[in-house]
Design an enzyme around this catalytic site. Sequence first.
Site, PDB file in Angstrom:
ATOM      1  N   CYS A  79       0.832  -1.207   0.000  1.00  0.00           N
ATOM      2  CA  CYS A  79       0.000   0.000   0.000  1.00  0.00           C
ATOM      3  C   CYS A  79       0.862   1.250   0.000  1.00  0.00           C
ATOM      4  O   CYS A  79       0.600   2.206  -0.718  1.00  0.00           O
ATOM      5  CB  CYS A  79      -0.936  -0.038   1.207  1.00  0.00           C
ATOM      6  N   CYS A  82       1.681   3.584   5.109  1.00  0.00           N
ATOM      7  CA  CYS A  82       2.330   3.615   6.424  1.00  0.00           C
ATOM      8  C   CYS A  82       3.805   3.300   6.297  1.00  0.00           C
ATOM      9  O   CYS A  82       4.218   2.150   6.447  1.00  0.00           O
ATOM     10  CB  CYS A  82       1.675   2.602   7.356  1.00  0.00           C
ATOM     11  N   CYS A 160      -8.078  -1.005   6.991  1.00  0.00           N
ATOM     12  CA  CYS A 160      -6.866  -0.206   7.154  1.00  0.00           C
ATOM     13  C   CYS A 160      -6.721   0.099   8.641  1.00  0.00           C
ATOM     14  O   CYS A 160      -7.687   0.410   9.322  1.00  0.00           O
ATOM     15  CB  CYS A 160      -7.034   1.067   6.338  1.00  0.00           C
ATOM     16  N   GLN A 283      -9.269  18.654   8.920  1.00  0.00           N
ATOM     17  CA  GLN A 283      -8.129  17.841   9.369  1.00  0.00           C
ATOM     18  C   GLN A 283      -8.571  16.412   9.669  1.00  0.00           C
ATOM     19  O   GLN A 283      -9.608  16.210  10.304  1.00  0.00           O
ATOM     20  CB  GLN A 283      -7.493  18.458  10.621  1.00  0.00           C
ATOM     21  N   ASP A 387      -2.161  28.670   6.354  1.00  0.00           N
ATOM     22  CA  ASP A 387      -2.244  27.205   6.434  1.00  0.00           C
ATOM     23  C   ASP A 387      -2.490  26.651   5.027  1.00  0.00           C
ATOM     24  O   ASP A 387      -3.547  26.097   4.744  1.00  0.00           O
ATOM     25  CB  ASP A 387      -3.388  26.811   7.392  1.00  0.00           C
ATOM     26  N   CYS A 414       1.748  21.307   6.263  1.00  0.00           N
ATOM     27  CA  CYS A 414       1.861  19.843   6.246  1.00  0.00           C
ATOM     28  C   CYS A 414       3.008  19.423   5.334  1.00  0.00           C
ATOM     29  O   CYS A 414       3.157  18.246   5.047  1.00  0.00           O
ATOM     30  CB  CYS A 414       0.552  19.219   5.788  1.00  0.00           C
TER      31      CYS A 414
HETATM   32  N1  SAH Z   1      -7.084  26.078   7.725  1.00  0.00           N
HETATM   33  C1  SAH Z   1      -8.002  25.046   7.350  1.00  0.00           C
HETATM   34  C2  SAH Z   1      -7.733  24.465   5.970  1.00  0.00           C
HETATM   35  C3  SAH Z   1      -6.307  24.152   5.636  1.00  0.00           C
HETATM   36  S1  SAH Z   1      -6.091  23.176   4.183  1.00  0.00           S
HETATM   37  C4  SAH Z   1      -8.047  23.959   8.394  1.00  0.00           C
HETATM   38  O1  SAH Z   1      -7.183  23.891   9.252  1.00  0.00           O
HETATM   39  O2  SAH Z   1      -8.973  23.159   8.354  1.00  0.00           O
HETATM   40  C5  SAH Z   1      -5.758  24.340   2.952  1.00  0.00           C
HETATM   41  C6  SAH Z   1      -6.962  25.089   2.479  1.00  0.00           C
HETATM   42  O3  SAH Z   1      -6.529  25.996   1.458  1.00  0.00           O
HETATM   43  C7  SAH Z   1      -8.058  24.226   1.839  1.00  0.00           C
HETATM   44  O4  SAH Z   1      -9.287  24.539   2.429  1.00  0.00           O
HETATM   45  C8  SAH Z   1      -8.024  24.624   0.363  1.00  0.00           C
HETATM   46  O5  SAH Z   1      -9.291  24.585  -0.251  1.00  0.00           O
HETATM   47  C9  SAH Z   1      -7.493  26.049   0.436  1.00  0.00           C
HETATM   48  N2  SAH Z   1      -6.823  26.532  -0.770  1.00  0.00           N
HETATM   49  C10 SAH Z   1      -6.035  25.825  -1.621  1.00  0.00           C
HETATM   50  N3  SAH Z   1      -5.544  26.616  -2.580  1.00  0.00           N
HETATM   51  C11 SAH Z   1      -6.012  27.873  -2.342  1.00  0.00           C
HETATM   52  C12 SAH Z   1      -5.861  29.130  -3.003  1.00  0.00           C
HETATM   53  N4  SAH Z   1      -5.127  29.246  -4.087  1.00  0.00           N
HETATM   54  N5  SAH Z   1      -6.476  30.210  -2.469  1.00  0.00           N
HETATM   55  C13 SAH Z   1      -7.230  30.108  -1.355  1.00  0.00           C
HETATM   56  N6  SAH Z   1      -7.407  28.934  -0.690  1.00  0.00           N
HETATM   57  C14 SAH Z   1      -6.818  27.827  -1.175  1.00  0.00           C
END
Ligand code: SAH
Length: 457
Positions: A79, A82, A160, A283, A387, A414
Amino acid sequence: MICKNDLFEIDITDLNNLGSGVGHTADGMVVFVPGAVTGDRVSARAIKVTKSYAVAKLETVVLPSPYRAKSDCSASLSCGGCVYRHVNYEYEKECKRNYVRSAFRKAGLQDVPVGELRSVGVLSGYRNKAQYPVGVDRNGNLFAGFFAANTHRVIPIADCRLTPPLFGEICRAVLTLCDKALISAYNEQTGKGLLRHLYLRRNVKGEVMLCLVVNGRELPHEKEFADAICRQFPQIVSLYVNVNRQNTNVILGEDYRLLAGLPYLEDVLCGLRFRISPQSFYQVNHDACELLYGIAKEKADLRGGERLVDLYCGIGTIGLSMIDRAKSLVGVEIVPEAVDCAKENAALNNIANATFLCADLSENEPMLARVAKETGEDFAHSVVILDPPRKGTTRALIEEIAQNNVPKVLYISCNPDTLARDCAIFRENGYEIGEVTTVDLFPRTGHVETVVLMTKK
Ligand code: SAH
């Protein structure tokens, strides 16, 4: 010099985040051996040899490493999800911290301290979301599984270790019903067949959102199917069909149709209620996410007068979890359904001082200028939260943040490589980089989450 098909012995001196043990031949060539562990001496057969490196298949472990642990999943090697299932957790934690350290070193930021990996210690069943491709076995029965690493071959892994057992149970029941209705599995090669993926989400209460991804407009006998599966699993509070008729490896299509229940799944995170639509990011590890957001809030060290600008905000989770200590919040997100959820989530928690904008942060539109125009405020007392997805943010956005003299930037990521790249740009633009805190949102896999506070000098 090793050649293809040679069998040779090698000492493994490192383990990378793709699950390959790394060693060097006597003449200095790097050899990757999937499944081997730092400290092993292994016998391996070369399957690929290039000018700069070789890949070898693990044949036997001649001397096992003290870091080895017995894998509790029979499919982990095929897979590929992991990559740390065959080492002990302490060593996994060390590897992940080293991965972040090395990303910062490569970006020229070797002086930035990287903290020990923080973890809630739950190593299995933690994922609240899964997307299983559907395959068909020799007897013509459907099964849910995973794509074998780097292929489009579906291998059956009913259960899984990372997902709750309930997911496997629901998958089996769905597919039994589909077998009875003579529904076919989608085949990526031919582009034919109906059922592509089963997409599941679960909240802390154990309620489930189920979505069947189909290569067609609908599922035969949809109404009967919905009744049957919801009767069998009262946990299913939201049932969707997603239409994906494109011949691509993108899992979800654009059209969703609600078959039964609510259009969202609701979860409780950091003491707040959040509605999550199927299009929205959320998340995957609830408890570790609370740990992460808690650390982020601590680092932000809010005094009450701050404006929060939550960029890439999804359904608003991070900003809303900090608003009790700030003056106001503006969130920006590209997915319209996630923005709708964010607005709804603010209302659901009686938060009036939050607004959300739908916009693409990768366009070179000066985003802070737009935020300032819409809210009529400047950034003298603001904390910008970033983020972004794995590819990180843009130089233009970082430069705009710096030009506006934003005093504090909280970056959650991430992907250590793009985080380090972006931190280097922040440093160029006059920011001091605090300690990088690493958090294990994805135990046993090669992924690691990070959070860092940067302050304007
Ligand atoms: N802060 C949130 C989401 C983080 S994930 C949390 O913790 O749940 C990253 C996010 O960025 C996603 O929701 C995705 O849709 C958004 N995203 C990705 N590319 C983007 C862009 N070009 N402009 C604005 N948002 C974007």
